[in-house]
Design a protein around this motif. Structure first.
Motif, PDB file in Angstrom:
ATOM      1  N   GLY A 119      30.212  47.487  41.808  1.00  0.00           N
ATOM      2  CA  GLY A 119      29.722  46.605  42.861  1.00  0.00           C
ATOM      3  C   GLY A 119      30.405  45.251  42.937  1.00  0.00           C
ATOM      4  O   GLY A 119      30.150  44.486  43.854  1.00  0.00           O
ATOM      5  N   ASP A 120      31.276  44.937  41.972  1.00  0.00           N
ATOM      6  CA  ASP A 120      31.996  43.669  42.010  1.00  0.00           C
ATOM      7  C   ASP A 120      33.143  43.804  43.001  1.00  0.00           C
ATOM      8  O   ASP A 120      33.972  44.700  42.881  1.00  0.00           O
ATOM      9  CB  ASP A 120      32.522  43.324  40.616  1.00  0.00           C
ATOM     10  N   LEU A 121      33.207  42.918  43.978  1.00  0.00           N
ATOM     11  CA  LEU A 121      34.249  42.991  44.994  1.00  0.00           C
ATOM     12  C   LEU A 121      35.529  42.275  44.599  1.00  0.00           C
ATOM     13  O   LEU A 121      36.506  42.282  45.332  1.00  0.00           O
ATOM     14  CB  LEU A 121      33.726  42.421  46.320  1.00  0.00           C
ATOM     15  N   LYS A 122      35.510  41.661  43.433  1.00  0.00           N
ATOM     16  CA  LYS A 122      36.676  40.894  42.992  1.00  0.00           C
ATOM     17  C   LYS A 122      37.368  41.592  41.829  1.00  0.00           C
ATOM     18  O   LYS A 122      37.418  42.806  41.787  1.00  0.00           O
ATOM     19  CB  LYS A 122      36.248  39.469  42.649  1.00  0.00           C
ATOM     20  N   SER A 123      37.912  40.817  40.914  1.00  0.00           N
ATOM     21  CA  SER A 123      38.782  41.358  39.867  1.00  0.00           C
ATOM     22  C   SER A 123      38.127  42.429  38.998  1.00  0.00           C
ATOM     23  O   SER A 123      38.747  43.455  38.705  1.00  0.00           O
ATOM     24  CB  SER A 123      39.330  40.222  39.002  1.00  0.00           C
ATOM     25  N   HIS A 124      36.876  42.211  38.599  1.00  0.00           N
ATOM     26  CA  HIS A 124      36.220  43.210  37.747  1.00  0.00           C
ATOM     27  C   HIS A 124      36.046  44.533  38.486  1.00  0.00           C
ATOM     28  O   HIS A 124      36.239  45.600  37.904  1.00  0.00           O
ATOM     29  CB  HIS A 124      34.855  42.704  37.262  1.00  0.00           C
ATOM     30  N   GLY A 125      35.698  44.478  39.750  1.00  0.00           N
ATOM     31  CA  GLY A 125      35.508  45.683  40.548  1.00  0.00           C
ATOM     32  C   GLY A 125      36.790  46.441  40.826  1.00  0.00           C
ATOM     33  O   GLY A 125      36.767  47.624  41.141  1.00  0.00           O
ATOM     34  N   HIS A 126      37.917  45.773  40.698  1.00  0.00           N
ATOM     35  CA  HIS A 126      39.214  46.418  40.861  1.00  0.00           C
ATOM     36  C   HIS A 126      39.792  46.887  39.522  1.00  0.00           C
ATOM     37  O   HIS A 126      40.924  47.359  39.459  1.00  0.00           O
ATOM     38  CB  HIS A 126      40.204  45.459  41.537  1.00  0.00           C
ATOM     39  N   GLY A 127      39.019  46.719  38.444  1.00  0.00           N
ATOM     40  CA  GLY A 127      39.475  47.145  37.119  1.00  0.00           C
ATOM     41  C   GLY A 127      40.615  46.294  36.597  1.00  0.00           C
ATOM     42  O   GLY A 127      41.475  46.771  35.865  1.00  0.00           O
ATOM     43  N   MET A 128      40.602  45.019  36.978  1.00  0.00           N
ATOM     44  CA  MET A 128      41.706  44.145  36.607  1.00  0.00           C
ATOM     45  C   MET A 128      41.232  42.867  35.936  1.00  0.00           C
ATOM     46  O   MET A 128      41.841  41.806  36.109  1.00  0.00           O
ATOM     47  CB  MET A 128      42.545  43.820  37.843  1.00  0.00           C
ATOM     48  N   ALA A 129      40.142  42.942  35.155  1.00  0.00           N
ATOM     49  CA  ALA A 129      39.633  41.736  34.498  1.00  0.00           C
ATOM     50  C   ALA A 129      38.890  42.087  33.216  1.00  0.00           C
ATOM     51  O   ALA A 129      38.292  43.160  33.103  1.00  0.00           O
ATOM     52  CB  ALA A 129      38.702  40.972  35.433  1.00  0.00           C
ATOM     53  N   PHE A 130      38.942  41.138  32.292  1.00  0.00           N
ATOM     54  CA  PHE A 130      38.128  41.183  31.086  1.00  0.00           C
ATOM     55  C   PHE A 130      37.550  39.802  30.860  1.00  0.00           C
ATOM     56  O   PHE A 130      38.212  38.791  31.092  1.00  0.00           O
ATOM     57  CB  PHE A 130      38.963  41.556  29.846  1.00  0.00           C
ATOM     58  N   ASP A 131      36.318  39.767  30.409  1.00  0.00           N
ATOM     59  CA  ASP A 131      35.706  38.546  29.890  1.00  0.00           C
ATOM     60  C   ASP A 131      35.654  38.732  28.383  1.00  0.00           C
ATOM     61  O   ASP A 131      35.213  39.787  27.898  1.00  0.00           O
ATOM     62  CB  ASP A 131      34.300  38.346  30.445  1.00  0.00           C
ATOM     63  N   VAL A 132      36.113  37.721  27.658  1.00  0.00           N
ATOM     64  CA  VAL A 132      36.242  37.873  26.210  1.00  0.00           C
ATOM     65  C   VAL A 132      35.806  36.611  25.477  1.00  0.00           C
ATOM     66  O   VAL A 132      35.733  35.520  26.054  1.00  0.00           O
ATOM     67  CB  VAL A 132      37.696  38.205  25.804  1.00  0.00           C
TER      68      VAL A 132
END
Length: 177
Positions: A61-74
């Motif tokens: 449901g994320d329309l941005k980086s996380h929803g495109h499989g292109m992000a990590f929070d660490v």
């Protein structure tokens, strides 16, 4: 790719993460990650050498980086679940690598080995190119729930909501745990 292909990929980057750590949002979600970004992230982890805890990856449901499989929070640690490197070191490790999006969060926490909740520096890294309205690379700070976006012209971080600006140095001095 099959599960065993992801396992082999992790092996090729020295096994710093388990499949379960990368699938923090649930089993099978690693298949939603962009493979090029995943390789870049694994290379980055191998390069900096710090113990790294993933707190978020692909999000439904994320329309941005996380929803495109292109992000990590660490969360980065110099001593696992005991102490973190400085906020400046977090920033330099992420921006030197050249991620398209880097956010430094001064309002995170984690549970240490003794079970106590400890203030922490969180780090968002992404490889998303964004939509047509967003500048990339995009750099931001989150301080007490407010987002401050960096001007590529002046270097200042400004918050639209409260109309205030801050430098990275001032943010680190004031808010870093």
């Amino acid at each position: 790719m099959k599960t065993e292909d992801y396992t082999a990929l992790l092996d090729s980057y020295d096994n710093h993460f388990s499949l379960a750590e990368l699938e923090i949002q649930g089993p099978g979600t690693i298949k939603r990650m962009d493979i090029g970004f995943l390789r870049s992230f694994l290379s980055w982890r191998q390069w900096h050498g710090l113990p790294t805890m993933i707190s978020s990856a692909w999000r439904k449901g994320d329309l941005k980086s996380h929803g495109h499989g292109m992000a990590f929070d660490v969360l980065l640690f110099d001593q696992w679940l005991e102490s973190q490197p400085s906020a400046l070191q977090h920033w330099l490790l992420a921006t030197t690598w050249g991620f398209n999006g880097v956010g430094l969060y001064f309002d995170w926490s984690y549970t240490n080995k003794e079970g106590n909740k400890v203030p922490a520096i969180g780090l968002h890294v992404d490889g998303w190119t964004g939509n047509s309205r967003s500048q990339r690379p995009l750099r931001w700070l989150r301080i007490n729930g407010q987002y401050y976006y960096q001007s590529l012209a002046s270097g200042l971080f400004s918050c639209r909501a409260n109309q205030q600006s801050i430098t990275l140095d001032n943010a680190i001095m004031r808010y870093a745990p």
